[in-house]
Each structure stands twice: as C-alpha cells, then as structure tokens.
Design an enzyme around this catalytic site. Sequence first.
Site, mmCIF file in Angstrom:
data_model
loop_
_atom_site.group_PDB
_atom_site.id
_atom_site.type_symbol
_atom_site.label_atom_id
_atom_site.label_comp_id
_atom_site.label_asym_id
_atom_site.label_seq_id
_atom_site.Cartn_x
_atom_site.Cartn_y
_atom_site.Cartn_z
ATOM 1 N N LYS A 211 31.921 39.227 27.858
ATOM 2 C CA LYS A 211 30.971 40.012 28.646
ATOM 3 C C LYS A 211 31.430 41.459 28.758
ATOM 4 O O LYS A 211 32.599 41.769 28.472
ATOM 5 C CB LYS A 211 30.765 39.378 30.025
ATOM 6 C CG LYS A 211 32.008 39.165 30.841
ATOM 7 C CD LYS A 211 31.660 38.273 32.016
ATOM 8 C CE LYS A 211 32.751 38.313 33.064
ATOM 9 N NZ LYS A 211 32.350 37.574 34.255
ATOM 10 N N TYR B 280 39.738 71.441 40.452
ATOM 11 C CA TYR B 280 38.794 71.473 41.574
ATOM 12 C C TYR B 280 39.483 71.151 42.900
ATOM 13 O O TYR B 280 40.257 70.193 42.993
ATOM 14 C CB TYR B 280 37.698 70.433 41.363
ATOM 15 C CG TYR B 280 36.664 70.811 40.341
ATOM 16 C CD1 TYR B 280 36.022 72.048 40.374
ATOM 17 C CD2 TYR B 280 36.315 69.909 39.347
ATOM 18 C CE1 TYR B 280 35.050 72.364 39.432
ATOM 19 C CE2 TYR B 280 35.348 70.226 38.400
ATOM 20 C CZ TYR B 280 34.723 71.461 38.460
ATOM 21 O OH TYR B 280 33.771 71.772 37.529
HETATM 22 C C1 PLP Z 1 32.481 32.001 34.368
HETATM 23 C C2 PLP Z 1 33.641 32.764 33.830
HETATM 24 N N1 PLP Z 1 34.552 32.144 33.062
HETATM 25 C C3 PLP Z 1 35.625 32.789 32.553
HETATM 26 C C4 PLP Z 1 35.837 34.130 32.824
HETATM 27 C C5 PLP Z 1 37.062 34.791 32.275
HETATM 28 O O1 PLP Z 1 37.934 35.174 33.306
HETATM 29 P P1 PLP Z 1 39.289 35.938 32.950
HETATM 30 O O2 PLP Z 1 38.897 37.275 32.431
HETATM 31 O O3 PLP Z 1 40.010 36.040 34.241
HETATM 32 O O4 PLP Z 1 39.968 35.104 31.928
HETATM 33 C C6 PLP Z 1 34.917 34.807 33.618
HETATM 34 C C7 PLP Z 1 35.136 36.207 33.932
HETATM 35 O O5 PLP Z 1 34.983 36.664 35.042
HETATM 36 C C8 PLP Z 1 33.797 34.111 34.132
HETATM 37 O O6 PLP Z 1 32.882 34.727 34.895
#
Ligand code: PLP
Length: 365
Positions: A35, A258
């Site tokens: 993601k 700034y």
């Molecule tokens: C449902 C879910 N699984 C896995 C992960 C992966 O988590 P991490 O980046 O801590 O491994 C996330 C990330 O937030 C998530 O939302």
Amino acid sequence: MTRYRPTWVEVDLDAIRYNVRLLKPEGVELMAVLKADGYGHGYAPVAEAALEAGAAWLGVALVEEGIALRDTGVDARILVLSEFPRGSEKEALAASLTPTVYTQEGLAAVAEAGAPEPVAVHLKVDTGMHRAGFWPPEDAPGFAREIVQRGLRLEGLYTHFACADEDASGTTKQLRWLLAVADRLRAEGIHPLLHAANSAATILHPETHLDMVRTGAAMYGIDPGGGIGPRFGVRPALTWKSEVSTVRRLPAGERISYGWRYTLERDSNVANVPVGYEDGYSRALSSKAEVLIRGRRHRVAGTVTMDQILVDCGDEDVASGDEVVLIGQQGEERITADELASRIGTIGYEIVTAISERVPREYRG
Ligand SMILES: Cc1ncc(COP(=O)(O)O)c(C=O)c1O
C-alpha cells in the site's frame, strides 16, 4: 521529462529480495504489503522483486492501488485489505482483486457484483485493533456461514494486530480470538487460509505465522518498532540523495532561514540543498535532522523550506555538487528513516511514505 534537479530516491531491489527471503518462514506463504505506493518505494518494481524472492500474495489498501498494480502486468493474487468502497466492486472484481469483507453491506455488494461467479473473499475479524474487521469476533462464525450461504468462497480468514511490537499478551489474546473462529469453522468443514502476522509479529511471534504472514515495513528494511527490524537483520532498501547547490561562508552570529531560528555559533560553511517539505522532508525536521556530506554528519540549519534546506557544515570544505545523503549510507555513516522519525516523534513508515511524487525513484539490483 528531463530531470534537472539532483534530488532523487534510490531503491535497492536486492535489499527487498533479501528481506523477503529473511522474513518468509519455511512452509508459510508471504504477502508483500504494497500500500501507499509500496511504502513510498514504488509498488511495481517492489512487487516484482518480492514475487521473485518468494512472495505469493500482494496486499494493498485501495482498490485504485490494486488496479494500478494489475495494469503493470502483475498476475499474482492481490488482496485489498479493507472492504471495497461501494460502487467499486465490479471494477475491482474485473481486475481480479480479492475482496476483504466484514459488514453485511460489503458482503451483499460483493455478492451482487460477482454473481453468478463464486467470488473468493477473505473475512477480516476485528480481534482488538478496532479499526476494520468484523466485530464482535464471537459472532464471526455466523457471518462466515452467511458468506458461504451467499455462494461466495471463504478463501481466507484474518485479523490485524494492534501492538505486536510491544504487547505479547495482547497479541496472544488477539491470536486466540482468530483461532477460536477458525476452530468453529473447521468443525463445519470450512478451512480458509489463516493469516494475522504483520512485520513485528512475523519477527517476534512465530506462533502467529499460521498459513501466511503479511509483511510491510520490515520488507522495506523499516523498523516495525523497538529496533526489532535492524536486530533481525533486515536491510533498508531506500536511499534519498541530493547534491549541494551552493555554499557560502557566513560569520558567527548570523541567523539562518525563515524565522531566523538558527544562529551560527561559529564561522561556518553553509550549504544549500535542493529538497524541502514539498518533497516530504518534514518541516518538523528543522534544526533537528542531520544529513551526510563527505562522509560526515551535518545539521540542518533552521527552517526546512518548501524546496530547499540549509546545512551547517562548520569548517568542512564542502563544494557545489557534493553528494548529500538524507536517508541512507555514505562512507561509514548511515542515517535511517527510523532515525529521522525518532527526531520528530513519528515512525519510519511515515517518513518513507511522505516522500512525494516530485522525487524520482531509481532502481538498483
Ligand atoms: C492489514 C494489514 N496487514 C499487514 C500490514 C503490514 O504491516 P507492517 O508494515 O507493520 O508489516 C498492514 C499495514 O499497516 C495492514 O494494514
């Protein structure tokens, strides 16, 4: 477009491959969580590297992310980690994205959009994170039954940990809830793929590995918390570089940038570096962060501006064109995303996902 500004990110795909191999438990599948454009690393190249190294699944937050990934030619399974937003179901299923379900409305929408095909779905159970997932967990077996009765295939059952890096007993409690749901389903002859572990749980709690782990942060070499990532041996994949554009010698007492919030304590060479908060180099790092030039640490002097920072290099003989490392290694020194995060009270995840699209990504390995 020709790139003129010497500010860019380098992503080491060998580090991604190395981390996937390190994190993937034997006999257990690994989902690469991609993601937010692969935590700012670029979803398509990371997906390819992760799949090469043994990942079986990809995970995204948004339908849009899943479709974009599909459009790059990826044919691996892609799970959307929350319910499809209403109205996106047909397009998401046409792109062969696997839905997560946990509400009656979400289930009905996916069932209608998929009919007459038996869509494979994953049921997410809220076992204590209280963000997304079916609640309360004791009613989840009933909801799972409805999924099956509606003609869908319950391919997966999962949960997400709230505190796997810090709270072992809370994590165990969450795991027990998931296993209790799975046991009830097994008794009815339903055997979904079970998954729960994020990076922290993958590293710290082998009992949570189940059928698949879902790793994000650690796969990128970002610490999931408390230094467990570096101790486990994951390698940071992302380096953020720029170059000195100009240098000026300023006398002690001069105030910089700034708000004139940084005063030179001695005569100093002050370097201008073309990166700023619009690139995701947080303004909160003003006077707090260090950068690497000529293998040494130098402090960001005063306010981070939209497109430029100033760096107090003291008597270091810096020159226009010198390489500047904002995140990564130079000589013996290294600045991690986690170090920048700790200076401003956040986490490495936020530092890397904040690096804006304006910064081009280059790939090695
Ligand atoms: C449902 C879910 N699984 C896995 C992960 C992966 O988590 P991490 O980046 O801590 O491994 C996330 C990330 O937030 C998530 O939302």
